[in-house]
Write an enzyme that holds these catalytic residues in place. Structure first.
Site, PDB file in Angstrom:
ATOM      1  N   ASN A  60      43.510  41.797  52.087  1.00  0.00           N
ATOM      2  CA  ASN A  60      44.637  40.853  52.201  1.00  0.00           C
ATOM      3  C   ASN A  60      44.954  40.650  53.685  1.00  0.00           C
ATOM      4  OD1 ASN A  60      46.293  43.005  53.062  1.00  0.00           O
ATOM      5  ND2 ASN A  60      46.726  43.539  50.929  1.00  0.00           N
ATOM      6  N   GLY A 109      42.395  46.667  43.685  1.00  0.00           N
ATOM      7  CA  GLY A 109      41.061  46.127  43.440  1.00  0.00           C
ATOM      8  C   GLY A 109      39.994  46.765  44.307  1.00  0.00           C
ATOM      9  N   ASP A 138      39.531  46.442  47.447  1.00  0.00           N
ATOM     10  CA  ASP A 138      40.113  46.933  48.696  1.00  0.00           C
ATOM     11  C   ASP A 138      40.527  48.403  48.537  1.00  0.00           C
ATOM     12  OD1 ASP A 138      41.174  46.922  51.216  1.00  0.00           O
ATOM     13  OD2 ASP A 138      42.806  45.516  50.807  1.00  0.00           O
ATOM     14  N   SER A 195      38.077  36.928  46.010  1.00  0.00           N
ATOM     15  CA  SER A 195      39.158  36.134  45.400  1.00  0.00           C
ATOM     16  C   SER A 195      39.138  36.101  43.872  1.00  0.00           C
ATOM     17  CB  SER A 195      39.145  34.669  45.892  1.00  0.00           C
ATOM     18  OG  SER A 195      39.682  34.597  47.187  1.00  0.00           O
ATOM     19  N   VAL A 251      42.617  39.741  41.680  1.00  0.00           N
ATOM     20  CA  VAL A 251      44.056  39.461  41.729  1.00  0.00           C
ATOM     21  C   VAL A 251      44.333  38.054  42.271  1.00  0.00           C
ATOM     22  CG1 VAL A 251      46.231  40.223  42.788  1.00  0.00           C
ATOM     23  CG2 VAL A 251      44.556  41.899  42.033  1.00  0.00           C
ATOM     24  N   TYR A 252      43.501  37.552  43.163  1.00  0.00           N
ATOM     25  CA  TYR A 252      43.742  36.231  43.756  1.00  0.00           C
ATOM     26  C   TYR A 252      43.400  35.071  42.813  1.00  0.00           C
ATOM     27  CZ  TYR A 252      45.013  38.089  48.366  1.00  0.00           C
ATOM     28  OH  TYR A 252      45.659  38.723  49.391  1.00  0.00           O
TER      29      TYR A 252
END
Ligand code: ADP
Length: 329
Positions: free
Chosen positions: A23, A31, A33, A116, A119-120
């Site tokens: 992010n 996730g 990350d 992406s 969550v995106y």
């Protein structure tokens, strides 16, 4: 250099660099990350704190710490807001900037998650297409090997309609071959090989020239391949790139007339050379293989050849969707 797709956990890959879908703060998240930070250890966060965040579409590099990968490239994907807010361009930038940064740092092997697509909220099928297209176009001019790591089972690599079409084709061929087991089935196989040897098409395609085939009867796989590359007017580099084959492997084949490739390699060259079914069979035989209606992979490749679609990346996306091993590589 080749492009691969695998299902798995990106934190386990021993590559020069893995890409993180981070992010804007670069200070960790959920996730992939979260998984990367957990596997790399606290030193990764320490280094990330010094970077001053990252804009959407951009990429920054850190060490890999406890990861098997040497570096982590942190990129920030767009949040999906319906598709009309520049999401695609930003996602292309993520891949492009990460690839360029990796290349600049001398990385030869690189792995991406599906940026992406968690969550995106970027629709997974579209996210896969952006990833494949952007990576593929980069590989035309760069000597790196890239793996796209798909974590979710539902990340579709081909459209629903193509999947359905290929499924029907596989079913039709299976049914045809399995309809009558026993002696008749054996007779069919014998006829199948006999026709192939005679240079006749397997189930479709243009009849081959028996004379032409006979004049090359003593050729090895490597010799036939090099002759066909010349005949197609391709350079070596054009051919191994179209085949999704590593330059080093190609040199081995070129320098060793008796090289015995794997079936995946032989098939990849048949695709790169845009051979019809008959010629594909001929090239495979030189490597000791044959196309068969008893193998799902073979039927899928046959489907693409019959449709005149020789895009190895599209074929591999379809093979991946059917849990088959990929061509080339
Ligand atoms: P974003 O915020 O960019 O959507 P996410 O981490 O939520 O990032 O998801 C990006 C993709 O990474 C998703 O498809 C998710 O399933 C996948 N993913 C999550 N963990 C891993 C992992 N360990 N290895 C590879 N991919 C992963």
């Amino acid at each position: 250099m080749p492009f691969y797709m695998i299902r798995g956990d990106i934190t386990k890959l021993q590559v020069d660099a893995i890409v993180n879908a981070a992010n804007n703060t670069l200070l960790g998240g959920g996730g992939v990350d979260g998984a990367i930070h957990r596997a790399a250890g606290p030193k990764l966060l320490e280094e990330c704190r010094t970077l001053g965040g990252c804009e959407t579409g951009q990429a920054k590099l850190t060490g890999g710490y406890n990861l098997p990968a040497k570096y982590v490239i942190h990129t920030v994907g767009p949040i999906w807001r319906g598709g009309n807010r520049g999401e695609r361009e930003l996602l292309v930038s993520c891949y492009r900037n990460s690839l360029e940064l990796a290349s600049k740092e001398g990385c030869k092997t690189l792995a991406f998650p599906l940026i992406s697509a968690g969550v995106y909220g970027y629709p997974k099928d579209q996210a896969v297409q952006v990833a494949v297209e952007t990576i593929q176009s980069f590989l035309l001019t760069h000597d790196v090997s890239v793996t796209l790591v798909l974590f979710d089972r539902d990340a579709a690599t081909v459209s629903k309609s193509l999947f359905t079409d290929i499924s029907s084709y596989i079913d039709a061929q299976f049914i045809k071959e399995h309809a009558d087991q026993g002696p008749e089935c054996v007779r069919r196989e014998v006829a199948f090989y006999r026709d192939a040897v005679k240079g006749m098409p397997m189930s479709a395609g243009v009849p081959g020239s028996q004379k032409e085939a006979l004049s090359h009867i003593d050729e090895s796989f490597s010799q036939m391949l090099l002759r066909k590359i010349d005949a197609a007017g391709l350079t070596d580099a054009e051919c191994y790139k179209k085949a999704n084959i590593d330059r080093k492997l190609f040199s081995k084949i070129r320098n060793d007339p008796h090289y015995r490739p794997s079936k995946a390699t032989a098939l990849a060259f048949a695709i790169a050379l845009e051979l019809d079914l008959n010629e594909t069979q001929e090239l495979l035989r030189k490597a000791g293989f044959t196309l068969s209606h008893f193998q799902k992979l073979d039927i899928i490749v046959e489907y693409f050849i019959l449709h005149g679609n020789y895009d190895i990346f599209q074929i591999n996306q379809a093979l991946f969707a059917f849990d088959q091993s990929l061509l080339g590589g």
